[in-house]
Scaffold this active site. Structure first.
Site, PDB file in Angstrom:
ATOM      1  N   LYS A 158       0.688  -0.009   9.262  1.00 35.38           N
ATOM      2  CA  LYS A 158      -0.615   0.309   9.871  1.00 35.38           C
ATOM      3  C   LYS A 158      -1.067  -0.782  10.842  1.00 35.38           C
ATOM      4  O   LYS A 158      -2.200  -0.758  11.306  1.00 35.38           O
ATOM      5  CB  LYS A 158      -1.667   0.535   8.776  1.00 35.38           C
ATOM      6  CG  LYS A 158      -1.361   1.736   7.873  1.00 35.38           C
ATOM      7  CD  LYS A 158      -2.591   2.242   7.139  1.00 35.38           C
ATOM      8  CE  LYS A 158      -2.244   3.379   6.198  1.00 35.38           C
ATOM      9  NZ  LYS A 158      -3.411   4.062   5.663  1.00 35.38           N
TER      10      LYS A 158
ATOM     11  N   PHE B   2      -7.321  -1.774   2.918  1.00 34.48           N
ATOM     12  CA  PHE B   2      -7.214  -1.902   1.468  1.00 34.48           C
ATOM     13  C   PHE B   2      -6.014  -1.091   1.009  1.00 34.48           C
ATOM     14  O   PHE B   2      -5.671  -0.084   1.620  1.00 34.48           O
ATOM     15  CB  PHE B   2      -8.475  -1.365   0.781  1.00 34.48           C
ATOM     16  CG  PHE B   2      -9.574  -2.387   0.688  1.00 34.48           C
ATOM     17  CD1 PHE B   2     -10.297  -2.751   1.809  1.00 34.48           C
ATOM     18  CD2 PHE B   2      -9.893  -2.979  -0.532  1.00 34.48           C
ATOM     19  CE1 PHE B   2     -11.304  -3.696   1.735  1.00 34.48           C
ATOM     20  CE2 PHE B   2     -10.904  -3.925  -0.618  1.00 34.48           C
ATOM     21  CZ  PHE B   2     -11.608  -4.281   0.510  1.00 34.48           C
TER      22      PHE B   2
ATOM     23  N   ASN C  39     -12.133  11.934  -4.788  1.00 28.60           N
ATOM     24  CA  ASN C  39     -11.528  10.918  -5.660  1.00 28.60           C
ATOM     25  C   ASN C  39     -12.629  10.122  -6.357  1.00 28.60           C
ATOM     26  O   ASN C  39     -13.812  10.390  -6.171  1.00 28.60           O
ATOM     27  CB  ASN C  39     -10.613  10.004  -4.842  1.00 28.60           C
ATOM     28  CG  ASN C  39     -11.364   9.384  -3.683  1.00 28.60           C
ATOM     29  OD1 ASN C  39     -12.303   8.641  -3.872  1.00 28.60           O
ATOM     30  ND2 ASN C  39     -10.976   9.750  -2.460  1.00 28.60           N
TER      31      ASN C  39
ATOM     32  N   ASP D 229      -5.913  11.715   1.976  1.00 26.10           N
ATOM     33  CA  ASP D 229      -4.766  11.778   2.896  1.00 26.10           C
ATOM     34  C   ASP D 229      -4.518  13.213   3.349  1.00 26.10           C
ATOM     35  O   ASP D 229      -3.953  13.453   4.406  1.00 26.10           O
ATOM     36  CB  ASP D 229      -3.509  11.237   2.212  1.00 26.10           C
ATOM     37  CG  ASP D 229      -3.582   9.727   2.034  1.00 26.10           C
ATOM     38  OD1 ASP D 229      -4.246   9.073   2.854  1.00 26.10           O
ATOM     39  OD2 ASP D 229      -2.983   9.209   1.071  1.00 26.10           O
TER      40      ASP D 229
ATOM     41  N   LYS E  21       2.255  -1.496   4.028  1.00 25.93           N
ATOM     42  CA  LYS E  21       1.068  -0.923   4.691  1.00 25.93           C
ATOM     43  C   LYS E  21       0.598  -1.836   5.833  1.00 25.93           C
ATOM     44  O   LYS E  21       0.210  -1.374   6.897  1.00 25.93           O
ATOM     45  CB  LYS E  21      -0.065  -0.757   3.673  1.00 25.93           C
ATOM     46  CG  LYS E  21      -0.401   0.692   3.430  1.00 25.93           C
ATOM     47  CD  LYS E  21      -1.269   0.920   2.225  1.00 25.93           C
ATOM     48  CE  LYS E  21      -0.635   1.982   1.344  1.00 25.93           C
ATOM     49  NZ  LYS E  21      -1.400   2.328   0.188  1.00 25.93           N
TER      50      LYS E  21
HETATM   51  N1  CTP Z   1      -7.088   5.068   5.143  1.00 31.23           N
HETATM   52  C1  CTP Z   1      -7.714   5.598   6.268  1.00 31.23           C
HETATM   53  N2  CTP Z   1      -7.567   6.912   6.577  1.00 31.23           N
HETATM   54  C2  CTP Z   1      -6.813   7.720   5.818  1.00 31.23           C
HETATM   55  C3  CTP Z   1      -6.152   7.199   4.675  1.00 31.23           C
HETATM   56  C4  CTP Z   1      -6.328   5.869   4.357  1.00 31.23           C
HETATM   57  O1  CTP Z   1      -8.418   4.869   6.965  1.00 31.23           O
HETATM   58  N3  CTP Z   1      -6.680   8.998   6.148  1.00 31.23           N
HETATM   59  C5  CTP Z   1      -7.233   3.624   4.854  1.00 31.23           C
HETATM   60  C6  CTP Z   1      -8.014   3.284   3.607  1.00 31.23           C
HETATM   61  O2  CTP Z   1      -9.392   3.113   3.891  1.00 31.23           O
HETATM   62  C7  CTP Z   1      -7.366   1.970   3.182  1.00 31.23           C
HETATM   63  C8  CTP Z   1      -5.937   2.136   3.624  1.00 31.23           C
HETATM   64  O3  CTP Z   1      -5.958   3.138   4.616  1.00 31.23           O
HETATM   65  O4  CTP Z   1      -7.885   0.864   3.890  1.00 31.23           O
HETATM   66  C9  CTP Z   1      -4.988   2.482   2.518  1.00 31.23           C
HETATM   67  O5  CTP Z   1      -5.080   3.790   2.139  1.00 31.23           O
HETATM   68  P1  CTP Z   1      -4.040   4.507   1.195  1.00 31.23           P
HETATM   69  O6  CTP Z   1      -4.472   5.926   1.061  1.00 31.23           O
HETATM   70  O7  CTP Z   1      -3.889   3.733  -0.057  1.00 31.23           O
HETATM   71  O8  CTP Z   1      -2.710   4.372   1.999  1.00 31.23           O
HETATM   72  P2  CTP Z   1      -1.775   5.441   2.600  1.00 31.23           P
HETATM   73  O9  CTP Z   1      -1.178   4.847   3.802  1.00 31.23           O
HETATM   74  O10 CTP Z   1      -2.510   6.701   2.763  1.00 31.23           O
HETATM   75  O11 CTP Z   1      -0.596   5.540   1.564  1.00 31.23           O
HETATM   76  P3  CTP Z   1      -0.496   6.103   0.067  1.00 31.23           P
HETATM   77  O12 CTP Z   1      -1.699   7.000  -0.192  1.00 31.23           O
HETATM   78  O13 CTP Z   1       0.773   6.814   0.053  1.00 31.23           O
HETATM   79  O14 CTP Z   1      -0.512   4.885  -0.802  1.00 31.23           O
END
Ligand code: CTP
Length: 429
Positions: free
Chosen positions: A369, A351, A236, A305, A365
């Protein structure tokens, strides 16, 4: 009882718009037992009159060895050998280049060569000049030579752009000078009468509060790369700027900081431990290893993800098929794992980078989380999101939310940490 010895600081001022801030640094150092003598480059005198520094320092201001009114014919030798530290505020790209290459064509650059004292450089310049490979190369050289840097911060510059290149806060510059002088004389001991290094208390400084002293902060930074085959990956646009800004701000406020760092397009700040982790899996493992010794976890990384379900051993070849389907599987959610395995006292900050219903998604979130605090931003807004030096964010906890205007990522980092500190204070009550 012997009289307390004063620190002797040579303050070099180069020709930049931030030259006026050297006056504040001089005053702060004087309030903290320093005798300051100023040397200026010729260009610096275009910005500030030597008379200003002369009046405040009560010392002759050195600009030109050959000036007829110069009271000392070999001033650069006498000046350089009678100081405990040489501090440059502000340092221009030109002066840094001269120091790095041993060019001694004026008083200040000759002083640098003629001095054995520790040197601290606080640069300030336009972002492009700061980022230029030549400047960065010169800085690396000087660091290898043992020169200390007080790195510039991101913010609005004189040229009305927002970026890295702004002089660090004068209080922090003075604090770092005093820290070096303090530790140096603590080590050598004999240089001080009456052990004055042990009396070193920068209490007259309006310092950035050391309100994170004793905290061990773990920050994930940058984007992850999920391999498809030996040459390709999914990733990304994350630059790492936000995570590094948080790491730097936390370090300056007294915390011990470790960054677990994915792919980034900028260098990590100084004085933080850096652990490299390219994929989500590697980042997960590195975080879990460090977690037991962590008191605050900040998940600023853009972690993938999903990752390819299998990594091909050989490069995938083009075939006659028009469509190639990659099967993806979920990566471990680092943030959720951290919050679900938290030990007593661990604060967890996440974040949320969103493109719509920012606060709504961020709140869910926070709950899903199990976070203490979430920093939400709408990455579609100009000045926010990936690879910018600025951000527009909202800080959300379980009982309140703060919407913040456009600001540099470094400023936002301090706002986040302010909330972390408040959270800590409340949870200790
Ligand atoms: N994060 C993480 N590990 C992952 C995915 C995300 O630690 N595998 C953490 C990121 O560092 C950030 C937060 O989760 O602090 C938000 O990540 P984000 O990808 O935006 O949230 P998701 O829960 O994955 O939801 P979505 O992508 O559907 O918005």
């Amino acid at each position: 009882m012997a009289e307390k010895r004063k620190f002797r600081v040579g303050l070099g001022v180069a020709g930049g718009i931030a030259a006026y801030k050297a006056i504040e640094v001089l005053r702060l150092l004087q309030k903290n037992d320093c005798d300051v003598q100023v040397a200026m480059t010729k260009h610096a005198t275009e910005f500030i009159q030597p008379l200003t520094f002369r009046a405040l320092s009560e010392n002759y201001v050195l600009v030109d060895d050959y000036a007829p009114e110069n009271p000392d014919p070999i001033a650069h030798i006498n000046f350089s050998q009678n100081i405990d530290l040489l501090l440059i505020v502000p340092a221009t790209a030109n002066l840094i280049a001269k120091f790095a290459n041993g060019i001694a064509d004026d008083f200040l650059s000759s002083t640098y060569l003629a001095s054995n004292a520790p040197v601290m450089i606080a640069p300030a310049m336009n972002t492009t000049m700061w980022n230029h490979l030549a400047t960065q190369r010169n800085i690396e050289r000087l660091k290898a030579d043992g020169v200390h840097f007080v790195e510039p911060i991101a913010g609005e510059l004189a040229c009305k752009t927002v970026g890295t290149g702004k002089l660090e806060d004068v209080e922090n510059i003075a604090a770092q000078v005093l820290q070096i002088l303090g530790s140096r004389f603590e080590v050598s001991g004999s240089k001080f009468d009456n052990g004055s290094a042990n009396n070193f208390e920068p209490e007259t400084l309006n310092l950035k509060p050391q309100d994170l002293l004793g905290e061990r902060i773990l920050v994930t930074v940058g984007g992850t790369r999920e391999a498809i085959d030996p040459v390709r990956f999914i990733s990304n646009h994350s630059s790492g700027k936000m995570g590094f800004a948080v790491a730097e701000a936390a370090q300056k406020r007294g915390a011990k900081v470790t960054v677990v760092c994915g792919a980034t397009s900028v260098a990590p700040p100084e004085n933080v431990e850096v652990v490299k982790a390219i994929s989500a899996e590697e980042m997960f493992r590195a975080v879990m290893m460090k977690l037991p010794e962590t008191s605050i976890f900040i998940g600023a990384a853009a972690v993938a993800d999903y990752r390819p379900r299998t990594i091909e051993d050989f490069k995938i070849k083009k075939t006659d098929q028009d469509i190639l389907i990659l099967e993806l599987e979920k990566t471990p959610d680092i943030l959720s794992n951290v919050s679900n395995n938290r030990h007593d006292g661990l604060l967890v900050v996440g974040f949320a980078a969103e493109t719509n219903d920012v606060v709504g998604y961020a709140k869910s979130k926070l709950a899903k989380k199990n976070l203490d605090l979430v920093v939400a931003n709408d990455i579609t807004q100009p000045g926010a999101g990936f690879n910018t030096d600025t951000n527009i964010a909202a800080i959300i906890t379980r009982d309140h939310e703060i919407e913040l205007p456009l600001m540099s990522k470094r400023e936002l980092a301090d706002k986040i940490l302010d909330e972390v500190v408040k959270f800590r204070q409340v949870s200790k009550l």
